[in-house]
Design a protein around this motif. Structure first.
Motif, short mmCIF file in Angstrom:
data_model
loop_
_atom_site.label_atom_id
_atom_site.label_comp_id
_atom_site.label_asym_id
_atom_site.label_seq_id
_atom_site.Cartn_x
_atom_site.Cartn_y
_atom_site.Cartn_z
N LYS A 66 51.50 57.38 -5.70
CA LYS A 66 52.42 58.37 -5.15
C LYS A 66 53.66 57.63 -4.68
O LYS A 66 53.59 56.74 -3.81
CB LYS A 66 51.81 59.15 -3.99
N ASN A 67 54.81 57.96 -5.28
CA ASN A 67 56.08 57.30 -4.98
C ASN A 67 55.95 55.79 -5.16
O ASN A 67 55.28 55.34 -6.09
CB ASN A 67 56.55 57.71 -3.58
N GLN A 68 56.58 54.99 -4.28
CA GLN A 68 56.49 53.52 -4.37
C GLN A 68 56.75 53.02 -5.79
O GLN A 68 55.96 52.25 -6.37
CB GLN A 68 55.10 53.04 -3.90
N ALA A 69 57.89 53.43 -6.35
CA ALA A 69 58.20 53.11 -7.74
C ALA A 69 58.21 51.61 -8.00
O ALA A 69 57.73 51.14 -9.05
CB ALA A 69 59.55 53.72 -8.12
N ALA A 73 55.85 49.91 -10.85
CA ALA A 73 56.48 49.22 -11.98
C ALA A 73 55.98 47.79 -12.08
O ALA A 73 55.69 47.28 -13.18
CB ALA A 73 58.00 49.25 -11.81
N GLN A 74 55.84 47.13 -10.94
CA GLN A 74 55.36 45.75 -10.91
C GLN A 74 53.92 45.66 -11.39
O GLN A 74 53.55 44.76 -12.15
CB GLN A 74 55.48 45.21 -9.49
N THR A 75 53.08 46.61 -10.94
CA THR A 75 51.68 46.62 -11.34
C THR A 75 51.53 46.78 -12.84
O THR A 75 50.83 46.01 -13.51
CB THR A 75 50.92 47.75 -10.62
N VAL A 76 52.19 47.78 -13.40
CA VAL A 76 52.07 48.05 -14.83
C VAL A 76 52.63 46.90 -15.65
O VAL A 76 52.02 46.47 -16.64
CB VAL A 76 52.77 49.38 -15.19
N ALA A 77 53.77 46.37 -15.24
CA ALA A 77 54.37 45.25 -15.97
C ALA A 77 53.46 44.04 -15.97
O ALA A 77 53.32 43.34 -17.00
CB ALA A 77 55.73 44.90 -15.37
N SER A 78 52.82 43.77 -14.85
CA SER A 78 51.93 42.60 -14.78
C SER A 78 50.69 42.80 -15.65
O SER A 78 50.20 41.85 -16.26
CB SER A 78 51.54 42.31 -13.33
N LEU A 79 50.19 44.02 -15.72
CA LEU A 79 49.05 44.31 -16.59
C LEU A 79 49.45 44.13 -18.05
O LEU A 79 48.71 43.51 -18.84
CB LEU A 79 48.55 45.73 -16.35
N LEU A 143 35.86 50.46 -16.95
CA LEU A 143 36.90 51.08 -16.15
C LEU A 143 37.47 50.03 -15.20
O LEU A 143 36.73 49.41 -14.44
CB LEU A 143 36.33 52.24 -15.32
N LEU A 144 38.78 49.82 -15.27
CA LEU A 144 39.44 48.94 -14.32
C LEU A 144 40.13 49.82 -13.30
O LEU A 144 41.16 50.43 -13.57
CB LEU A 144 40.45 48.03 -15.02
N LEU A 145 39.54 49.91 -12.11
CA LEU A 145 40.14 50.69 -11.03
C LEU A 145 41.16 49.80 -10.34
O LEU A 145 40.84 48.68 -9.93
CB LEU A 145 39.07 51.16 -10.05
N CYS A 146 42.38 50.31 -10.21
CA CYS A 146 43.48 49.44 -9.81
C CYS A 146 44.45 50.19 -8.90
O CYS A 146 44.94 51.25 -9.28
CB CYS A 146 44.20 48.95 -11.07
N ASN A 147 44.73 49.64 -7.73
CA ASN A 147 45.74 50.22 -6.86
C ASN A 147 47.12 50.05 -7.48
O ASN A 147 47.33 49.20 -8.36
CB ASN A 147 45.72 49.56 -5.48
N ASN A 148 48.08 50.81 -6.97
CA ASN A 148 49.44 50.70 -7.50
C ASN A 148 50.23 49.56 -6.87
O ASN A 148 51.44 49.45 -7.08
CB ASN A 148 50.20 52.02 -7.32
N ASP A 149 49.55 48.72 -6.08
CA ASP A 149 50.21 47.58 -5.46
C ASP A 149 49.53 46.26 -5.80
O ASP A 149 49.54 45.31 -5.04
CB ASP A 149 50.28 47.76 -3.93
N ILE A 150 48.94 46.22 -6.99
CA ILE A 150 48.29 45.00 -7.50
C ILE A 150 49.26 44.28 -8.45
O ILE A 150 49.98 44.92 -9.22
CB ILE A 150 46.99 45.36 -8.25
N GLY A 277 34.94 34.67 -7.99
CA GLY A 277 35.89 33.80 -7.31
C GLY A 277 36.61 32.84 -8.24
O GLY A 277 37.35 31.97 -7.78
N GLU A 278 36.40 33.02 -9.54
CA GLU A 278 37.01 32.12 -10.52
C GLU A 278 38.38 32.61 -11.00
O GLU A 278 39.00 31.99 -11.85
CB GLU A 278 36.06 31.93 -11.69
N THR A 279 38.83 33.73 -10.46
CA THR A 279 40.16 34.22 -10.77
C THR A 279 40.64 35.08 -9.59
O THR A 279 39.86 35.45 -8.71
CB THR A 279 40.17 35.03 -12.08
N SER A 280 41.93 35.39 -9.59
CA SER A 280 42.48 36.15 -8.46
C SER A 280 43.66 36.99 -8.91
O SER A 280 44.29 36.72 -9.94
CB SER A 280 42.92 35.21 -7.33
N VAL A 281 43.96 38.02 -8.13
CA VAL A 281 45.17 38.83 -8.30
C VAL A 281 45.80 39.01 -6.93
O VAL A 281 45.15 38.80 -5.90
CB VAL A 281 44.88 40.21 -8.95
N LEU A 282 47.06 39.41 -6.92
CA LEU A 282 47.76 39.65 -5.65
C LEU A 282 47.64 41.12 -5.26
O LEU A 282 47.67 42.01 -6.11
CB LEU A 282 49.25 39.29 -5.77
N HIS A 283 47.51 41.34 -3.96
CA HIS A 283 47.48 42.71 -3.43
C HIS A 283 48.61 42.83 -2.42
O HIS A 283 48.58 42.20 -1.37
CB HIS A 283 46.13 42.99 -2.77
#
Length: 357
Positions: A66-69, A73-79, A143-150, A277-283
Motif C-alpha cells: 500500500k503506497n510506499q512506491a 520499486a526497490q523490492t521488485v527491482a532487486s528480485l 510461494l515466496l512471501l515477501c514484504n514490500n520493503d525487502i 543462515g547461509e544467505t541474507s536479504v535486507l529488510h
C-alpha cells in the motif's frame, strides 16, 4: 564470538575433519542424494548444497503493498536483478487501496510486466496473502512471501532457499534478515516463548565480528541452516502443498503472530520449518531497539496466540535450550540459580511429535 577448534559444527562432535564421513548426513550420504558438500563459513562447518532443477521448479512471489512506491520499486527491482535465469517466476503484487499518485503510477507500470491484484477492505495481513495465493499463484510449486520493503542483494540467495526446501519434509524456509545498515541482524529464526510470546532470534546482534568475518553467533546458530519453531514471513519460501494443507494463514490473526502460528501448524502436520543462515536479504524496517512491554500493538492477536499456543510456551520451544534467557534474543545463559536441574525430556517420533500437547 570468534570460531575456534572447540566449537562444534553441524557435523562435528569435537573430533577431526573426517568425522563428517561418519554422520548420517555427511558427505557420502549427501552425494548419494545428489548434493555437494562445501566448506562452511568457518573451520569445522560444512554446507550441503542439494542440486535443484530450476527449470522444473516454479515460484510465485506474493507482495502485499500500500503506497510506499519507492520501497515497492526497490523490492521488485532487486528480485528481478537476482532472480535465477532458468527459474520460472511469477510476481504477484496485492495492492491494498494505494491512493498516493506515485504509487498508483508505479503499479500501472508494474502491471505491464507482473500481475497486480486490487484488494479492498480492512487491513488483514493474513487475508491479503491468502488472497494473493488463491488468485495469483497459478500452479507454482513454491510461494515466496515477501514484504514490500525487502531488498535482495546477494547472488544465489533464492537458490539457497530452494536447496533447503527441496527436501519434501520442509514446509518453509527463511533467510537471515538484516536491517538497512547491512550490519545488524533482524531475524535468525523465531523462538516461541521468547520475550513472552515469540520473538526473532539474533535480533540486534552484529552480522560480522571485529575482523569483518561473518559472526557465528551462539554455536554457529546465525550461520547454519537449522530447524526452528517458526520464521518471519517478511521474506520466506513455502512449499505450496504444505501452505495449502493447513489452509494458509489463519485470518483470525490479522496482524501479529500469524506467521508464527502458520509455521507451528505446519509442524503439527509433519512439515519442518528451517532458518537458512547461509544467505541474507535486507529488510527496510526501522531498527527500534528493544521490545516494548508497555504497549502491545496488536492485543487481540496476542491474546489469540496465547490461547492457541500457551501450552507450547509452558512446555518450551523444542529448539531453544531451557537454560537460556527468555528475555534476550542473543542466546544468553540464565543465571545458574534459575537453571533447570533436569529439563523435561522429549521423545522424538517425527516433526509433529515436537509440537503436540
Amino acid at each position: 564470538m570468534a570460531p575456534d577448534a572447540q566449537q562444534c559444527g553441524p557435523f562435528d562432535a569435537g573430533g577431526s575433519d573426517r568425522d563428517i564421513y561418519e554422520y548420517p548426513y555427511g558427505a557420502p550420504e549427501a552425494n548419494r542424494r545428489g548434493s555437494n558438500v562445501e566448506p562452511g563459513f568457518a573451520f569445522n562447518y560444512f554446507s550441503i548444497r542439494p542440486k535443484v532443477d530450476l527449470e522444473r521448479s516454479s515460484v510465485a512471489v506474493i507482495i502485499p503493498t500500500k503506497n510506499q512506491a519507492h520501497l515497492l520499486a526497490q523490492t521488485v527491482a532487486s528480485l528481478e536483478k537476482t532472480w535465477p535465469e532458468k527459474l520460472p517466476c511469477k510476481i504477484v503484487i496485492v495492492d491494498h487501496q494505494s491512493d498516493e499518485p506515485d504509487a498508483q503510477e508505479l503499479l500501472e507500470i508494474l502491471a505491464q510486466k507482473h500481475l497486480v491484484l486490487p484488494y479492498s477492505g480492512p487491513f488483514n495481513y493474513s487475508a491479503i496473502n491468502n488472497f494473493g495465493v488463491r488468485r495469483g499463484a497459478g500452479d507454482a510449486q513454491y510461494l515466496l512471501l515477501c514484504n514490500n520493503d525487502i531488498e535482495a542483494k546477494e547472488p544465489q540467495w533464492l537458490e539457497r532457499l530452494l536447496e533447503a526446501a527441496v527436501d519434501e519434509t520442509v514446509g518453509a524456509v527463511a533467510p537471515m534478515l538484516l536491517y538497512p545498515d547491512e550490519a545488524t541482524i533482524q531475524h535468525a529464526g523465531v523462538s516461541v516463548g521468547l520475550c513472552g510470546t515469540a520473538e526473532h532470534l539474533g535480533k540486534f546482534l552484529p552480522s560480522t565480528d571485529e575482523k569483518g568475518n561473518p559472526a557465528p553467533g551462539y554455536l554457529g546458530m546465525l550461520r547454519v541452516t537449522r530447524e526452528v519453531a517458526a520464521i518471519t514471513t517478511a521474506c520466506a519460501l513455502f512449499r505450496r502443498q504444505a501452505f495449502e494443507a493447513v489452509g494458509g494463514f489463519s485470518e483470525e490473526m490479522q496482524v501479529g503472530y500469524n506467521d508464527t502460528d502458520l509455521c507451528l501448524r505446519l509442524w503439527q502436520i509433519g512439515y519442518r520449518t528451517l532458518y537458512c543462515g547461509e544467505t541474507s536479504v535486507l529488510h527496510h524496517e526501522s531498527a527500534t531497539r528493544g521490545k516494548s512491554f508497555s504497549h502491545d500493538p496488536h492485543p487481540a492477536d496476542s491474546s489469540r496466540f496465547l490461547s492457541n499456543w500457551g501450552w507450547l510456551i509452558s512446555q518450551g520451544d523444542p529448539f531453544y535450550n531451557p537454560n537460556l534467557k527468555k528475555d534476550n534474543t542473543a542466546w544468553k545463559s540464565s543465571h545458574i540459580a534459575k537453571r533447570q536441574a533436569k529439563p523435561a525430556s522429549r521423545r522424538y517420533a517425527g516433526p509433529s511429535s515436537l509440537f503436540t500437547k
